[in-house]
Design a protein around this motif. Structure first.
Motif, PDB file in Angstrom:
ATOM      1  N   LEU A 187       0.834  -1.199   0.000  1.00  0.00           N
ATOM      2  CA  LEU A 187       0.000   0.000   0.000  1.00  0.00           C
ATOM      3  C   LEU A 187       0.872   1.253   0.000  1.00  0.00           C
ATOM      4  O   LEU A 187       0.602   2.225  -0.731  1.00  0.00           O
ATOM      5  CB  LEU A 187      -0.909  -0.018   1.236  1.00  0.00           C
ATOM      6  N   GLN A 188       1.945   1.221   0.816  1.00  0.00           N
ATOM      7  CA  GLN A 188       2.847   2.376   0.871  1.00  0.00           C
ATOM      8  C   GLN A 188       3.453   2.658  -0.502  1.00  0.00           C
ATOM      9  O   GLN A 188       3.539   3.808  -0.934  1.00  0.00           O
ATOM     10  CB  GLN A 188       3.962   2.114   1.890  1.00  0.00           C
ATOM     11  N   LEU A 189       3.867   1.606  -1.181  1.00  0.00           N
ATOM     12  CA  LEU A 189       4.450   1.784  -2.505  1.00  0.00           C
ATOM     13  C   LEU A 189       3.397   2.251  -3.514  1.00  0.00           C
ATOM     14  O   LEU A 189       3.676   3.079  -4.375  1.00  0.00           O
ATOM     15  CB  LEU A 189       5.087   0.469  -2.982  1.00  0.00           C
ATOM     16  N   ALA A 190       2.166   1.697  -3.373  1.00  0.00           N
ATOM     17  CA  ALA A 190       1.105   2.070  -4.305  1.00  0.00           C
ATOM     18  C   ALA A 190       0.736   3.544  -4.150  1.00  0.00           C
ATOM     19  O   ALA A 190       0.487   4.248  -5.130  1.00  0.00           O
ATOM     20  CB  ALA A 190      -0.121   1.194  -4.094  1.00  0.00           C
ATOM     21  N   LEU A 191       0.706   4.025  -2.899  1.00  0.00           N
ATOM     22  CA  LEU A 191       0.389   5.429  -2.654  1.00  0.00           C
ATOM     23  C   LEU A 191       1.444   6.337  -3.276  1.00  0.00           C
ATOM     24  O   LEU A 191       1.141   7.390  -3.833  1.00  0.00           O
ATOM     25  CB  LEU A 191       0.298   5.694  -1.144  1.00  0.00           C
ATOM     26  N   ALA A 192       2.707   5.908  -3.184  1.00  0.00           N
ATOM     27  CA  ALA A 192       3.790   6.736  -3.699  1.00  0.00           C
ATOM     28  C   ALA A 192       3.920   6.614  -5.210  1.00  0.00           C
ATOM     29  O   ALA A 192       4.368   7.544  -5.879  1.00  0.00           O
ATOM     30  CB  ALA A 192       5.109   6.348  -3.028  1.00  0.00           C
ATOM     31  N   PHE A 193       3.542   5.456  -5.739  1.00  0.00           N
ATOM     32  CA  PHE A 193       3.684   5.232  -7.175  1.00  0.00           C
ATOM     33  C   PHE A 193       2.373   4.739  -7.796  1.00  0.00           C
ATOM     34  O   PHE A 193       2.271   3.586  -8.183  1.00  0.00           O
ATOM     35  CB  PHE A 193       4.786   4.207  -7.452  1.00  0.00           C
TER      36      PHE A 193
END
Lengths: 252, 100
Positions: A187-193
């Motif tokens: 989720l953290q990566l999806a939010l950033a990318f």
């Protein structure tokens, strides 16, 4: 008698050290790597993580002051995370990842204690192994050392109440905490990318396909290992476990 | 009797973990089992090709050999600690039960 005890203690220690050193598979990094979160997101997760860390430090301080006899058990909880996050285990997706080991300590002590212990493990890996990173430490610690332990603690209580079976509750708590850690990472990566097409959701599915699916068998492994150590504790250190029962509501 | 059952259970638990690690190795032959985060890095490259890491690790192990040494050390220290604590508790437990 004393000598015999020392010898057996030495043997147990030496065997476990040898077994893990011989079994250590080739290393690969995990978690979000150094520099791989945009600055604003890196800062955002740091800010979210720090209050938990501060509360955890306070709680840790309190426990070691009031119950110095629990220090050994604290060392055990920390060591468990330390070992498990060094074990790169091959998974069904053809890539490898490692367990987190945060469930045991969260259930034994409190989620906050694990926030501190887990962060130290992540710091060690970021500094010496270039595994994870300092800029991404806030995000990695939030998923592994904050969300994971809280989920473990909550789920343990819930399953214990519903089923009344301690080992089942512990197994599920540890396994789900492991899995959720990597769901949060995704989720953290999806939010950033976010993907140009499909946005955050489409990115999330992509990252979760890598992290979370790889993690499923490892989550089961972690659950089994947690129950193993728990069994030892129940057999040999009832005293400490009883002290823990008394202080648990306070240390949270 | 109860003690015997626990120790049997413990062996089952250990076998489960070993099996879970070995099955992928046997089932998927042509894989290097690279780290999941390396694959995530590739996906980031796909989604945002222009993104570049803005910070480098302060210290990178000079090679795979040193890296695996450090990981082995990490596992070794941790396992040693666990073995020590459990061994200590076990010794205490056994001393108490012989006196009783």
């Amino acid at each position: 008698m004393k000598l015999k005890q020392l010898i057996s203690l030495g043997l147990i220690t030496a065997t476990s050290v040898t077994v893990t050193i011989l079994a250590a598979p080739p290393a690969q990094a995990m978690h979000i790597m150094e520099g791989f979160l945009p600055v604003t997101w890196a800062i955002f997760w740091w800010i979210l993580f720090l209050p938990f860390f501060w509360l955890g430090l306070r709680s840790l301080n309190q426990i070691t002051k009031d119950y110095p006899e629990l220090k050994l058990l604290l060392a055990l909880a920390g060591a468990f995370t330390f070992v498990l996050s060094a074990l790169k285990i091959p998974s069904v997706t053809g890539s490898s990842s490692h367990p987190t080991g945060t469930g045991l300590g969260a259930v034994l002590f409190s989620p906050l204690i694990m926030t501190v212990l887990g962060s130290f493990v992540l710091l060690f890996q970021a500094l010496l192994l270039a595994h994870g990173g300092l800029t991404t430490l806030g995000a990695n610690a939030f998923s592994m050392a904050v969300v994971g332990p809280i989920v473990a603690y909550g789920l343990y209580g819930l399953v214990l109440q519903v089923s009344g079976r301690q080992t089942v509750a512990l197994f599920l708590a540890a396994a789900v905490a492991n899995l959720i850690t990597y769901v949060v990472t995704s989720l953290q990566l999806a939010l950033a990318f976010p993907a140009p097409e499909g946005g955050i959701l489409s990115s999330f599915i992509k990252f979760a396909g890598i992290f979370a699916i790889t993690q499923i068998p490892l989550a089961i492994s972690e659950g089994l290992l947690t129950v193993l150590v728990w069994n030892w504790l129940v057999t040999y250190s009832q005293e400490q476990l009883q002290v823990l029962q008394q202080i648990k509501p306070k240390s949270l | 009797m109860k003690r015997q059952r626990t120790s049997w259970n413990n062996w089952l638990l250990i076998s489960g973990v070993i099996l879970l690690a070995i099955i992928p190795l046997l089932a998927i032959r042509d894989s290097e089992f690279s780290g999941a985060d390396g694959q995530a890095e590739a996906v980031i490259g796909e989604i945002q090709p222009e993104y570049e890491a803005w910070f480098e690790p302060l210290l990178t192990p000079p090679g795979g050999e040193t890296e695996s040494l450090l990981f082995a050390l990490q596992a070794g220290i941790g396992a040693g600690t666990i073995g020590y604590v459990i061994g200590l508790y076990r010794g205490k437990h056994e001393r108490n039960s012989t006196f009783k």
